[in-house]
Motif scaffolding. Structure first.
Motif, PDB file in Angstrom:
ATOM      1  N   SER A 113       1.019  -1.269   0.131  1.00  0.00           N
ATOM      2  CA  SER A 113      -0.031   0.138  -0.095  1.00  0.00           C
ATOM      3  C   SER A 113       0.789   1.074   0.142  1.00  0.00           C
ATOM      4  O   SER A 113       2.026   1.274   0.163  1.00  0.00           O
ATOM      5  CB  SER A 113      -0.791   0.004   1.189  1.00  0.00           C
ATOM      6  N   LEU A 114       0.346   2.350  -0.351  1.00  0.00           N
ATOM      7  CA  LEU A 114       1.114   3.506  -0.521  1.00  0.00           C
ATOM      8  C   LEU A 114       0.170   4.630  -0.186  1.00  0.00           C
ATOM      9  O   LEU A 114      -1.025   5.119  -0.368  1.00  0.00           O
ATOM     10  CB  LEU A 114       1.317   3.777  -1.917  1.00  0.00           C
ATOM     11  N   VAL A 115       0.949   5.549   1.066  1.00  0.00           N
ATOM     12  CA  VAL A 115       0.318   6.659   1.450  1.00  0.00           C
ATOM     13  C   VAL A 115       1.307   7.965   1.102  1.00  0.00           C
ATOM     14  O   VAL A 115       2.579   7.829   1.262  1.00  0.00           O
ATOM     15  CB  VAL A 115       0.199   6.961   2.782  1.00  0.00           C
ATOM     16  N   LEU A 116       0.701   8.883   0.105  1.00  0.00           N
ATOM     17  CA  LEU A 116       1.391   9.952  -0.237  1.00  0.00           C
ATOM     18  C   LEU A 116       0.971  11.322   0.509  1.00  0.00           C
ATOM     19  O   LEU A 116      -0.068  11.702   0.322  1.00  0.00           O
ATOM     20  CB  LEU A 116       1.339  10.203  -2.104  1.00  0.00           C
ATOM     21  N   MET A 117       2.023  11.994   1.362  1.00  0.00           N
ATOM     22  CA  MET A 117       1.713  12.980   2.022  1.00  0.00           C
ATOM     23  C   MET A 117       2.645  14.391   1.788  1.00  0.00           C
ATOM     24  O   MET A 117       3.716  13.997   1.539  1.00  0.00           O
ATOM     25  CB  MET A 117       2.024  12.585   3.621  1.00  0.00           C
ATOM     26  N   ASP A 118       1.728  15.413   1.706  1.00  0.00           N
ATOM     27  CA  ASP A 118       2.183  16.655   1.644  1.00  0.00           C
ATOM     28  C   ASP A 118       3.427  16.427   0.560  1.00  0.00           C
ATOM     29  O   ASP A 118       4.609  16.958   0.759  1.00  0.00           O
ATOM     30  CB  ASP A 118       2.945  17.332   2.775  1.00  0.00           C
ATOM     31  N   THR A 119       2.872  16.325  -0.505  1.00  0.00           N
ATOM     32  CA  THR A 119       4.129  15.764  -1.569  1.00  0.00           C
ATOM     33  C   THR A 119       3.440  16.142  -2.893  1.00  0.00           C
ATOM     34  O   THR A 119       2.041  16.305  -3.073  1.00  0.00           O
ATOM     35  CB  THR A 119       4.482  14.426  -1.630  1.00  0.00           C
ATOM     36  N   TYR A 120       4.200  16.418  -4.077  1.00  0.00           N
ATOM     37  CA  TYR A 120       3.810  16.643  -5.440  1.00  0.00           C
ATOM     38  C   TYR A 120       4.546  16.082  -6.644  1.00  0.00           C
ATOM     39  O   TYR A 120       5.764  16.213  -6.315  1.00  0.00           O
ATOM     40  CB  TYR A 120       3.590  18.085  -5.566  1.00  0.00           C
ATOM     41  N   LEU A 121       3.978  15.289  -7.517  1.00  0.00           N
ATOM     42  CA  LEU A 121       4.750  14.594  -8.271  1.00  0.00           C
ATOM     43  C   LEU A 121       4.934  15.174  -9.566  1.00  0.00           C
ATOM     44  O   LEU A 121       5.441  14.891 -10.714  1.00  0.00           O
ATOM     45  CB  LEU A 121       4.369  13.047  -8.561  1.00  0.00           C
ATOM     46  N   GLY A 122       4.312  16.450  -9.689  1.00  0.00           N
ATOM     47  CA  GLY A 122       4.609  17.325 -10.897  1.00  0.00           C
ATOM     48  C   GLY A 122       5.732  17.775 -10.792  1.00  0.00           C
ATOM     49  O   GLY A 122       6.608  17.897  -9.650  1.00  0.00           O
ATOM     50  N   ALA A 123       6.157  18.570 -11.871  1.00  0.00           N
ATOM     51  CA  ALA A 123       7.478  19.493 -11.746  1.00  0.00           C
ATOM     52  C   ALA A 123       7.172  20.579 -10.716  1.00  0.00           C
ATOM     53  O   ALA A 123       6.092  20.939 -10.494  1.00  0.00           O
ATOM     54  CB  ALA A 123       7.738  20.029 -13.308  1.00  0.00           C
ATOM     55  N   GLU A 124       8.225  21.316 -10.303  1.00  0.00           N
ATOM     56  CA  GLU A 124       8.171  22.172  -9.248  1.00  0.00           C
ATOM     57  C   GLU A 124       7.615  23.578  -9.768  1.00  0.00           C
ATOM     58  O   GLU A 124       8.267  23.734 -11.199  1.00  0.00           O
ATOM     59  CB  GLU A 124       9.475  22.617  -8.603  1.00  0.00           C
ATOM     60  N   PRO A 125       6.659  24.151  -9.527  1.00  0.00           N
ATOM     61  CA  PRO A 125       6.215  25.448 -10.315  1.00  0.00           C
ATOM     62  C   PRO A 125       7.389  26.431 -10.405  1.00  0.00           C
ATOM     63  O   PRO A 125       8.152  26.338  -9.519  1.00  0.00           O
ATOM     64  CB  PRO A 125       5.368  26.098  -9.362  1.00  0.00           C
ATOM     65  N   GLU A 126       7.414  27.059 -11.852  1.00  0.00           N
ATOM     66  CA  GLU A 126       8.743  27.772 -12.015  1.00  0.00           C
ATOM     67  C   GLU A 126       9.009  28.952 -10.903  1.00  0.00           C
ATOM     68  O   GLU A 126      10.036  29.221 -10.471  1.00  0.00           O
ATOM     69  CB  GLU A 126       8.243  28.713 -13.288  1.00  0.00           C
ATOM     70  N   ALA A 127       8.023  29.683 -10.270  1.00  0.00           N
ATOM     71  CA  ALA A 127       8.350  30.663  -9.312  1.00  0.00           C
ATOM     72  C   ALA A 127       8.798  29.929  -8.234  1.00  0.00           C
ATOM     73  O   ALA A 127       9.882  30.837  -7.756  1.00  0.00           O
ATOM     74  CB  ALA A 127       6.803  31.292  -8.948  1.00  0.00           C
ATOM     75  N   THR A 128       8.354  28.948  -7.682  1.00  0.00           N
ATOM     76  CA  THR A 128       8.986  28.125  -6.364  1.00  0.00           C
ATOM     77  C   THR A 128      10.310  27.676  -6.782  1.00  0.00           C
ATOM     78  O   THR A 128      11.269  27.679  -5.801  1.00  0.00           O
ATOM     79  CB  THR A 128       8.130  27.268  -5.485  1.00  0.00           C
ATOM     80  N   ARG A 129      10.628  27.217  -7.966  1.00  0.00           N
ATOM     81  CA  ARG A 129      11.499  26.518  -8.368  1.00  0.00           C
ATOM     82  C   ARG A 129      12.777  27.756  -8.297  1.00  0.00           C
ATOM     83  O   ARG A 129      13.760  27.355  -7.772  1.00  0.00           O
ATOM     84  CB  ARG A 129      11.604  26.144  -9.689  1.00  0.00           C
ATOM     85  N   GLU A 130      12.561  28.664  -8.878  1.00  0.00           N
ATOM     86  CA  GLU A 130      13.633  29.883  -8.842  1.00  0.00           C
ATOM     87  C   GLU A 130      14.071  30.300  -7.515  1.00  0.00           C
ATOM     88  O   GLU A 130      15.050  30.498  -7.044  1.00  0.00           O
ATOM     89  CB  GLU A 130      13.003  30.920  -9.879  1.00  0.00           C
ATOM     90  N   LYS A 131      12.817  30.334  -6.740  1.00  0.00           N
ATOM     91  CA  LYS A 131      13.025  30.813  -5.172  1.00  0.00           C
ATOM     92  C   LYS A 131      13.955  29.776  -4.599  1.00  0.00           C
ATOM     93  O   LYS A 131      15.178  30.386  -3.902  1.00  0.00           O
ATOM     94  CB  LYS A 131      11.561  31.081  -4.340  1.00  0.00           C
ATOM     95  N   TYR A 132      13.638  28.344  -4.886  1.00  0.00           N
ATOM     96  CA  TYR A 132      14.699  27.629  -3.962  1.00  0.00           C
ATOM     97  C   TYR A 132      15.778  27.550  -4.582  1.00  0.00           C
ATOM     98  O   TYR A 132      17.051  27.206  -3.789  1.00  0.00           O
ATOM     99  CB  TYR A 132      13.647  26.306  -4.164  1.00  0.00           C
TER     100      TYR A 132
END
Length: 270
Positions: A113-132
């Motif tokens: 079984s699989l529980v995905l918590m507070d996560t996202y499998l898409g690419a990081e949105p451009e604005a936050t990627r640039e910030k990080y």
């Protein structure tokens, strides 16, 4: 804590309890203490395994051949092979889910079984990627996480209304300020770039087993908002549970709610 050498580096992990195996994957910048309430609760009925991310806790530096989230999934499978564990119930929070879902797709026969918590499998949105990436470059330039950077980074992990004088908040802030230069440069910065520069993996989610998958998210999660969790749950076709009074590290901000939800889910699927 026991250790295993994977890709020429020592990986530390918790191994506590007995019964069906629950593998817990942690967030970036956190060590095993992120799961302390869950280790205590789940190990009463389950064997709980918690590998510490490379460069975090007592684990060694990020191995040179680690370039993608799939590599983290492969390394987790190597740990299971070392422990001779055939099947796990995988709970991944943040980057733990980002390698947890690929692991379930790579080796579905290994994931009960699989529980995905507070996560996202898409690419990081451009604005936050640039910030990080800018934050990572600032850390790399000085070899430290300065107080001004801590003032930006630490609040990201919690709900906006958290008491900033609380032990949870202050202990996390102190742990980041204590990170030595070699660990920051060898592991934290490159691992951050790997995470936030990840490619979009949303398409594969429809191949997960909706009956044995659950998405959970802190209702006040800022970096991974509930809208992203809903998008993933819709893609998978599984249930979504929003965690009240919790931001990104929901396992620590509302541990009782999280423990009850996990124990209920595991009772039906483990």
């Amino acid at each position: 804590m026991p250790t295993v050498v994977i890709d020429d580096q020592p990986l530390h992990y918790v191994d506590q309890g007995a019964g069906p195996v629950v593998l817990l994957g942690q967030s970036y910048l956190w060590d095993r203490q992120m799961w302390a309430p869950q280790i205590a609760a789940l190990s009463q009925k389950y064997r709980v395994i918690v590998p510490e991310l490379w460069g975090h806790g007592e684990s060694g530096p990020l191995p040179a051949q680690t370039r993608t989230l799939d590599d983290l999934a492969r390394q987790a499978l190597a740990l299971l092979d070392h422990l001779e564990i055939a099947k796990v119930n995988l709970v991944g929070l943040s980057v733990g889910g980002m390698w947890g879902a690929p692991l379930a797709l790579l080796a579905p026969e290994r994931v009960n079984s699989l529980v995905l918590m507070d996560t996202y499998l898409g690419a990081e949105p451009e604005a936050t990627r640039e910030k990080y990436f800018a934050l990572l470059s600032a850390i790399e330039a000085t070899g430290t996480i300065s107080d001004p950077l801590l003032d930006i980074i630490v609040p990201i992990f919690f709900r906006p209304g958290i008491d900033r004088e609380s032990a949870l908040y202050q202990d996390f802030r102190q742990s980041l300020s204590n990170l030595p230069k070699d660990r920051l440069l060898q592991s934290i910065v490159p691992l951050g770039r790997l995470i936030f520069g990840r490619s979009d993996a949303m398409e594969g989610l429809s191949d997960l087993n909706a009956e044995t998958t659950l998405v959970m998210c802190g209702r006040e999660d800022q970096p991974r908002p509930p809208a992203e969790a809903q998008e993933m749950a819709d893609r998978i076709g599984c249930d979504l549970i929003l965690i009240p009074d919790a931001g990104h590290i929901s396992s620590r901000e509302n541990p009782d709610f999280v423990n009850e939800a996990l124990l209920t889910f595991l009772a039906n699927h483990a």
